[in-house]
Scaffold this motif. Sequence first.
Motif, short mmCIF file in Angstrom:
data_model
loop_
_atom_site.label_atom_id
_atom_site.label_comp_id
_atom_site.label_asym_id
_atom_site.label_seq_id
_atom_site.Cartn_x
_atom_site.Cartn_y
_atom_site.Cartn_z
N ARG A 13 0.63 -1.38 0.05
CA ARG A 13 -0.05 -0.06 0.07
C ARG A 13 0.96 1.18 0.03
O ARG A 13 0.38 2.36 -0.22
N GLY A 14 2.10 1.20 0.28
CA GLY A 14 3.18 2.30 0.13
C GLY A 14 3.69 2.56 1.40
O GLY A 14 4.29 3.92 1.43
N ALA A 15 3.54 1.71 2.43
CA ALA A 15 4.36 2.44 3.67
C ALA A 15 6.13 1.95 3.65
O ALA A 15 6.33 0.94 3.07
N THR A 16 6.70 3.07 3.97
CA THR A 16 7.99 2.87 4.02
C THR A 16 8.49 3.40 5.29
O THR A 16 7.86 4.12 6.06
N LYS A 17 10.00 3.36 5.34
CA LYS A 17 10.74 3.69 6.66
C LYS A 17 10.83 5.31 6.58
O LYS A 17 11.35 5.59 7.80
N ASP A 18 10.72 5.96 5.58
CA ASP A 18 10.81 7.22 5.56
C ASP A 18 10.05 7.80 6.57
O ASP A 18 8.81 7.84 6.86
N PRO A 19 10.82 8.81 7.58
CA PRO A 19 10.26 9.61 8.55
C PRO A 19 9.20 10.68 8.36
O PRO A 19 8.85 11.10 8.91
N THR A 20 9.35 11.08 7.16
CA THR A 20 8.63 12.08 6.81
C THR A 20 7.04 11.77 6.37
O THR A 20 6.27 12.60 6.80
N ARG A 21 6.91 10.78 5.90
CA ARG A 21 5.57 10.24 5.89
C ARG A 21 4.51 10.91 5.21
O ARG A 21 3.73 11.32 5.55
N VAL A 22 4.92 11.21 3.98
CA VAL A 22 4.07 12.22 3.40
C VAL A 22 2.87 11.62 2.53
O VAL A 22 1.74 12.15 1.97
N MET A 23 2.84 9.93 2.56
CA MET A 23 1.87 9.48 1.73
C MET A 23 0.48 9.37 2.59
O MET A 23 0.59 9.40 3.75
N ASN A 24 -0.53 9.70 1.73
CA ASN A 24 -1.76 9.77 2.24
C ASN A 24 -2.34 8.53 2.29
O ASN A 24 -3.44 8.40 2.83
N SER A 25 -1.95 7.46 1.73
CA SER A 25 -2.63 6.23 1.48
C SER A 25 -2.92 5.54 2.76
O SER A 25 -3.56 4.60 2.88
N VAL A 36 8.37 -3.76 11.29
CA VAL A 36 9.44 -3.72 10.40
C VAL A 36 10.78 -3.73 11.35
O VAL A 36 11.90 -4.20 10.87
N GLU A 37 10.62 -3.78 12.51
CA GLU A 37 11.69 -3.90 13.58
C GLU A 37 11.70 -5.32 13.97
O GLU A 37 12.59 -5.79 14.62
N SER A 38 10.70 -6.24 13.79
CA SER A 38 10.56 -7.71 14.21
C SER A 38 11.14 -8.39 13.37
O SER A 38 11.61 -8.18 12.33
N ALA A 39 11.14 -9.89 13.67
CA ALA A 39 12.00 -10.94 13.05
C ALA A 39 11.40 -10.87 11.43
O ALA A 39 12.17 -11.55 10.45
N PRO A 84 17.64 -13.92 9.62
CA PRO A 84 17.63 -13.35 10.88
C PRO A 84 16.84 -12.12 10.92
O PRO A 84 16.97 -11.23 10.04
N PRO A 85 16.49 -11.83 12.22
CA PRO A 85 15.84 -10.37 12.32
C PRO A 85 16.87 -9.40 12.34
O PRO A 85 18.10 -9.81 12.48
N PRO A 86 16.44 -8.21 12.10
CA PRO A 86 17.28 -6.98 11.90
C PRO A 86 18.59 -6.71 12.92
O PRO A 86 19.66 -6.40 12.56
N SER A 87 18.18 -6.99 14.14
CA SER A 87 19.02 -6.33 15.14
C SER A 87 20.04 -7.56 15.75
O SER A 87 20.94 -7.31 16.45
N GLU A 88 19.83 -8.77 15.08
CA GLU A 88 21.00 -9.82 15.73
C GLU A 88 22.16 -9.54 15.15
O GLU A 88 22.19 -9.70 13.82
N PRO A 89 23.28 -9.62 15.88
CA PRO A 89 24.68 -9.37 15.39
C PRO A 89 25.06 -10.65 14.85
O PRO A 89 24.56 -11.65 15.04
N LYS A 90 26.21 -10.61 14.19
CA LYS A 90 26.90 -11.85 13.62
C LYS A 90 27.29 -12.90 14.78
O LYS A 90 27.89 -11.99 15.89
N PRO A 91 27.58 -14.00 14.59
CA PRO A 91 27.78 -15.09 15.75
C PRO A 91 29.03 -14.57 16.44
O PRO A 91 29.01 -14.28 17.67
N GLU A 92 30.24 -14.02 15.65
CA GLU A 92 31.48 -13.83 16.48
C GLU A 92 31.19 -12.72 17.19
O GLU A 92 31.46 -12.39 18.44
N GLU A 93 30.77 -11.43 16.51
CA GLU A 93 30.54 -10.23 17.27
C GLU A 93 29.54 -10.48 18.52
O GLU A 93 29.70 -9.95 19.53
#
Lengths: 204, 193
Positions: free
Chosen positions: A81-93, A106-109, A177-186
């Motif tokens: 439908r047009g959602a993005t991570k853009d913080p300005t959020r100008v879309m009306n839809s 978007v922050e979950s797995a 993997p979810p976005p916040s998971e670091p690589k195994p060694e780190e």
Amino acid sequence: SSSVSPLCVALFSISVFTGTSQGHSDCGVETFLCFFKADNYLFGSLNCFSGDENAKRIFCRQKSNDGALTNFEVLDFLRSRGATKDPTRVMNSIAPSEFKVFDYLVESACCNQTRECINEFFDKCKNYKLAPAEILNIINIRPSSVVEIDSIMEDCESRFGEGIQDLVDLVTEVLPPPPSEPKPEEGMEEDEGQGQDDEAKQGS
Amino acid sequence: MFYLSLLEHTLRLPPELLKLSLDDSIKRELERLFLDKVIANLGHVVSVYDIKSIDGGFIYPGQGASTYTAVFRLIMFRPFKGEIITAKLKESDSKGLRLSLGFFDDIYVPAHLMPNPSSFETDPENPQYKRWLWIFEDEKYPIDGFDEIKFQVHNVSYPPIPIEQEKDSKPFAPMVITGSLDSDGLGPVSWWS
């Protein structure tokens, strides 16, 4: 005002049919896990909880449960439908409340998942005989260790024993993997660092 | 967490929406009516998924707008019992925790569903704040708001709309999720990583 309008009664009697809720091919929409048993066509007249005078009308539910959706499917729908991570959020839809759901998802797995990997996971986990609710939980949370998957399953020990590690490996291999998971060694170094910090904090 | 529900509703289309196509205007009106509201036993409406059919278009005597009957599907947020959800800590007091998902804030973990044994104690670093601690094998693990908390849905209830409310009481919550942290793998993510 819970009176039932005759229109609703007529529609209800026409719309009774005994299908399971699998395979909504007629609507042209692919939903993955619509094998939850539908609450049988609960029909009731309810008032929507809203302060709008015009909305205090009777609506009827034809089908309370038309299929479960994974988090990924909802995210995909909002993205289409047009959602993005853009913080300005100008879309009306997209409404602000839908944006809040989008921000959570978007922050979950599920943000890196694709239809192909979910289908693949679905096929490969058939030999484990998991309940639909467990499969849904696994896809939504993407557990990466045995302890995480233990909270999802019932009777984990007696059903799988050692085989649970295979299931965890399957999950980590097929689902991204979810976005916040670091690589195994780190990750190991960070976790140990944090562990020491925590203990130091509690000791002092 | 999310389900589709098929609903049918008869609605009146306000004339200012007539400049849009019929689908768009019905969708806009449905969104105005249903979005971000709670329907008892169905859950919290997230979005209008699609419209299956639109019927009608009659103008009844005495009204200035046409009436349509639409059959449509809504995406509902309705967690099932036993589902594991990750949320952020919103408040914590002696009765338990309150968690938030961003779009849904009424998630409560009462004191009896906290990991056993736990206690609510003063934070040694900030004497004015109190927080929950889990005591496990002589170690105390705090629940502070730094990372996300996994909880298991214990119950979803839809309290009836009150007739009256006292002046300063909490705003009425039409859908309340009760969560539990009392199991392996639940609680702040950092406890188990």
